[in-house]
Design an enzyme around this catalytic site. Sequence first.
Site, mmCIF file in Angstrom:
data_model
loop_
_atom_site.group_PDB
_atom_site.id
_atom_site.type_symbol
_atom_site.label_atom_id
_atom_site.label_comp_id
_atom_site.label_asym_id
_atom_site.label_seq_id
_atom_site.Cartn_x
_atom_site.Cartn_y
_atom_site.Cartn_z
ATOM 1 N N ASP A 33 0.824 -1.201 0.000
ATOM 2 C CA ASP A 33 0.000 0.000 0.000
ATOM 3 C C ASP A 33 0.858 1.251 0.000
ATOM 4 O O ASP A 33 2.027 1.205 0.296
ATOM 5 C CB ASP A 33 -0.827 0.050 1.295
ATOM 6 C CG ASP A 33 -2.140 -0.664 1.146
ATOM 7 O OD1 ASP A 33 -2.590 -0.850 0.012
ATOM 8 O OD2 ASP A 33 -2.707 -1.038 2.190
ATOM 9 N N LYS A 55 -3.395 3.322 -3.281
ATOM 10 C CA LYS A 55 -4.599 3.967 -3.806
ATOM 11 C C LYS A 55 -4.454 5.472 -3.696
ATOM 12 O O LYS A 55 -4.265 6.009 -2.627
ATOM 13 C CB LYS A 55 -5.836 3.491 -3.041
ATOM 14 C CG LYS A 55 -6.254 2.103 -3.459
ATOM 15 C CD LYS A 55 -7.293 1.525 -2.530
ATOM 16 C CE LYS A 55 -6.594 0.791 -1.408
ATOM 17 N NZ LYS A 55 -7.466 0.334 -0.363
ATOM 18 N N MET A 170 -7.208 9.612 9.674
ATOM 19 C CA MET A 170 -7.794 10.113 8.421
ATOM 20 C C MET A 170 -8.666 11.347 8.662
ATOM 21 O O MET A 170 -9.720 11.516 8.038
ATOM 22 C CB MET A 170 -8.646 9.011 7.757
ATOM 23 C CG MET A 170 -7.825 7.798 7.347
ATOM 24 S SD MET A 170 -8.795 6.518 6.546
ATOM 25 C CE MET A 170 -9.438 5.661 7.957
HETATM 26 N N1 SAH Z 1 -4.099 0.375 9.352
HETATM 27 C C1 SAH Z 1 -3.465 1.648 9.656
HETATM 28 C C2 SAH Z 1 -4.433 2.821 9.511
HETATM 29 C C3 SAH Z 1 -4.961 2.992 8.100
HETATM 30 S S1 SAH Z 1 -5.935 4.446 7.941
HETATM 31 C C4 SAH Z 1 -2.899 1.590 11.071
HETATM 32 O O1 SAH Z 1 -3.218 0.678 11.837
HETATM 33 O O2 SAH Z 1 -2.088 2.478 11.394
HETATM 34 C C5 SAH Z 1 -4.720 5.609 7.426
HETATM 35 C C6 SAH Z 1 -4.508 6.650 8.498
HETATM 36 O O3 SAH Z 1 -3.648 6.158 9.503
HETATM 37 C C7 SAH Z 1 -3.850 7.924 8.018
HETATM 38 O O4 SAH Z 1 -4.772 8.797 7.422
HETATM 39 C C8 SAH Z 1 -3.306 8.489 9.312
HETATM 40 O O5 SAH Z 1 -4.351 9.052 10.088
HETATM 41 C C9 SAH Z 1 -2.868 7.225 10.013
HETATM 42 N N2 SAH Z 1 -1.457 6.901 9.806
HETATM 43 C C10 SAH Z 1 -0.952 5.769 9.297
HETATM 44 N N3 SAH Z 1 0.393 5.779 9.325
HETATM 45 C C11 SAH Z 1 0.755 6.959 9.885
HETATM 46 C C12 SAH Z 1 2.007 7.574 10.213
HETATM 47 N N4 SAH Z 1 3.167 6.968 9.970
HETATM 48 N N5 SAH Z 1 1.983 8.791 10.791
HETATM 49 C C13 SAH Z 1 0.829 9.414 11.060
HETATM 50 N N6 SAH Z 1 -0.378 8.884 10.761
HETATM 51 C C14 SAH Z 1 -0.424 7.674 10.194
#
Ligand code: SAH
Length: 254
Positions: A33, A55, A170
């Site tokens: 991803d 995406k 998000m």
């Molecule tokens: N499955 C992922 C979340 C997916 S939704 C998890 O468990 O982390 C995607 C959102 O996750 C982004 O919009 C942001 O809010 C957050 N996110 C994911 N990685 C991040 C990072 N390294 N730093 C800050 N926010 C992050």
Amino acid sequence: VSVFLVGAGPGDPDLLTLRGARVLSSADVVVVDRLVDPRMLELARADARIVDVGKYPGAGSAAEDQAAINELLIAESRAGSLVVRLKGGDPNVFGRGAEEVAALTDAGEQVVVIPGITSAIGVPGLAGIPVTARGESSVLTVVSGHRVDDDDALPYNALAALDGTLVLLMAVEHRARIAQRLIEAGMDPRTPVGAIERGATSDERRVATTLAELGMVDLRAPAVIVVGAVAAHMGALGQRGGPSSRLEAIAALV
Ligand code: SAH
């Protein structure tokens, strides 16, 4: 067993689990991803096929994209490949992990989930914010701010009444509206907020603010936004590269 749904953690490859690293190093095909750090792919075999299904907004409907990913995973698995589906954070936290598991099992393919460190908890932790702390917060709520176009999208009254830690994923785009609705629902406008952009990466950026100011501060996705008393702890470790970066340098050694 031929598809492993692996949580990559929030960024730095060091935050992948040992089990995740083990299957990644054996994979024939790695399906990744947008949120996965490219450095993580160095753990894959040199001859592994890397398929980027990141995406991007406007690249087709989310449902179409997801159906195409499901088909790809099924086809690769049927072809006998050891497939690793690498997803940012934990695959089951707003990651559509369940949809991919369902598609694969419906198609008769077996799938194994390997959890990862979710950004919802790990990114605040790296920035010095404990998502729960005795005497400060004993409730942790994680919500998506993705579809907040209409006012009924989130249960604002319930969220405001919890008086705990609210982690928003998000939510950068709709942060002003979410903050305003939470205040209208009774949350104190002075509630501390800690926002961390690109957490666990080399260009992490931290922003300390309040609920009242959240809509005004400059913030870019991807970011984790923590609302609640515990967010006040963020200052303790300092900005990355800032005056207290010595602590981080020490942390980097271990
Ligand atoms: N499955 C992922 C979340 C997916 S939704 C998890 O468990 O982390 C995607 C959102 O996750 C982004 O919009 C942001 O809010 C957050 N996110 C994911 N990685 C991040 C990072 N390294 N730093 C800050 N926010 C992050």
